[in-house]
Structures are given as C-alpha cells and as structure tokens.
Design a protein around this motif. Structure first.
Motif: not given
Length: 273
Positions: A30-33, A50-54, A238-248
């Motif tokens: 959810v937070n990666a989105l 929805f900003g997952l791909f970015d 970078v913010g947490p969403p970018i880090v979480l998206a990278g982890a995903l």
C-alpha cells in the motif's frame, strides 16, 4: 457436514494468524503505491493513489539496481547450484558409499551451521584481504557457496537415508561404477531434494546483506540488498515509498522462483499418484 466447535475455533485461529502475518506485506504494498511527492510521512493503510511504477523507476535509477540485480542473480544461481551439487556428492559418499566414520563426516560438515555467521566476518575479511579475494565476484561466490553447503548437506543426507539401498546394490552387482551410480541412480532419485535445496539457498543468498556490505565496496560488485540498503542510508534523500517500491521490486525474483518450485512439486506429486 457440520464442523465441530473445536475445528471451527482452530480454523478461526489459523485465519487470524494468517491475516496478522500478512499485515507487513499489506503495508509494504500500500505504501509503495503512494507517489513520493504526496507522501505525508504517516503510513497508509488503504490505497488511495497509484505511483508504484514511478517509485520503482526512481529506485532503479538512484540505487543502480540493474547491475546489482545481475550480481545477485550470479551469486544466487552459482552458489545455490554449487552447494546442491557438492551436498549431493557428500550425501552420496556418507550414506551410499562404504565410507568409514560416516557419522564423524556428517558432524564435520554440518558443524558449519552451529555458529552464527557473524563469527566468521573478521577471519574472512583478513583472509580475503591477504588473498586479493576482497571486493571480487569470485570471492563472494566462494563465500556464499561455503556457507550454503552445510545446511544443503543436512537436507540431502537426510533425504538420501530414505532411499532404498537395494537399487544401488543391484547396480553395483551389475558392474556399475560409483560414478555411474551417482549420476544415473542417485541424482534422479534425489532431484526433488536438490531443487528444494537450490530454492532455499537461492533465497538465502539473494536476501543476504551482512556479507554484501562487509566483503564488498565497489558498486559494480555489490549484491542487490547492499544497493537497496544504500538507497535508504543516511545520505539518501528519497522517501519511504521509493524505498518500499525498490524492496518490492527486488523481491520479485524470489517470489517467481517460489511459485515455479511449487508448481514443480505439485506436478511431481500428481505423477507419483
């Protein structure tokens, strides 16, 4: 059929534990989105934007995940394959072949799992520095293979103990060499165990961070977890969403491998039935 109260309670407890186990994964997704530009600093429990791909694109570029993913793929595949083969040889020698002191050899090899890996950092660092293996891909492959062999041997040996010895004895009576017995009888019979060992060690090496940040300094050598740690380090903006998206993103290969192995084992069970 009506279920008993005890079974209903057991199913309810299992469902509650499963939901509790999925909470961290749900929060990660959810937070990666959330788009990094609109992240407020508080965790989101429900998806809104929805900003997952970015976010994945920014994580890919800022952490230089492409080479890191390639390095981790090299380390994981090579080390897991080598560990499975070496463990297969060791299990064959200590279970099938008439080797003396089989129990002693088992404990000598398996003792590599009895100590925490942190104990080995200092001697490994000093030995690698003196042999020019520090900060090299070959050094990491050798290291990951060495730490993967003991547990792989434990699994392969225990599986080999369940195999019928009559097959090997019949092959030996027909004049088959030990080498031929290993490749044409032992390997096909232990294929499922080898695949399980490969999957487990692949995931273990892929998720390793400790050796990835202590035995490597070059960005073109480091594994993906070290690159991901650098993305969320003290000097990252970078913010947490970018880090979480990278982890995903970096977790996808292990998820794909897990489901592929699951399909293999399910199909194998259907064939045996």
């Amino acid at each position: 059929m009506r279920m008993s109260p005890g079974r209903v309670l057991r199913n309810a407890v299992i469902a509650a534990l499963a939901l509790l186990w999925l909470v961290p994964t749900w929060l990660l997704v959810v937070n990666a989105l959330v788009p990094a530009s609109s992240y407020s600093g508080s965790p989101h429990w429900l998806p809104r934007e929805f900003g997952l791909f970015d976010n994945m694109s920014q994580a890919w570029d800022r952490a230089n995940l492409g080479p890191a993913l390639g390095n981790s793929l090299l380390y994981s595949v090579t080390s897991a394959t080598a560990a499975a083969v070496i463990a297969g040889f060791a299990a064959f020698a200590t279970v099938v072949m008439p080797v003396r002191r089989q129990a002693l050899w088992f404990w000598v090899i398996y003792s590599g799992t009895l100590l925490p890996l942190q104990v080995f950092i200092r001697p490994l660092f000093l030995s690698y520095a003196h042999t020019s293996l520090y900060d090299t891909q070959v050094g990491l492959v050798l290291l990951y293979t060495a730490i993967a062999v003991p547990f792989a041997f434990f699994v392969m040996r225990n599986y080999a103990l369940t195999l019928p010895r009559e097959v090997v004895e019949a092959a030996r009576m027909d004049g088959a060499s030990w080498w031929r017995v290993f490749w044409q009888i032992h390997v096909p019979l232990t294929r499922s165990a080898m695949i399980a060992v490969f999957v487990f060690q692949f995931v273990a090496v892929w998720n390793d961070l400790m050796f990835g940040i202590t035995m490597v300094t070059s960005r073109n050598i480091r594994p993906v977890m070290a690159a991901l740690a650098d993305l969320q380090g003290n000097y990252s903006n970078v913010g947490p969403p970018i880090v979480l998206a990278g982890a995903l993103l970096v977790s996808l290969p292990t998820v794909v491998l897990f489901f592929s192995a699951q399909r293999f084992f399910v199909s194998s069970l259907r064939i045996h039935r």
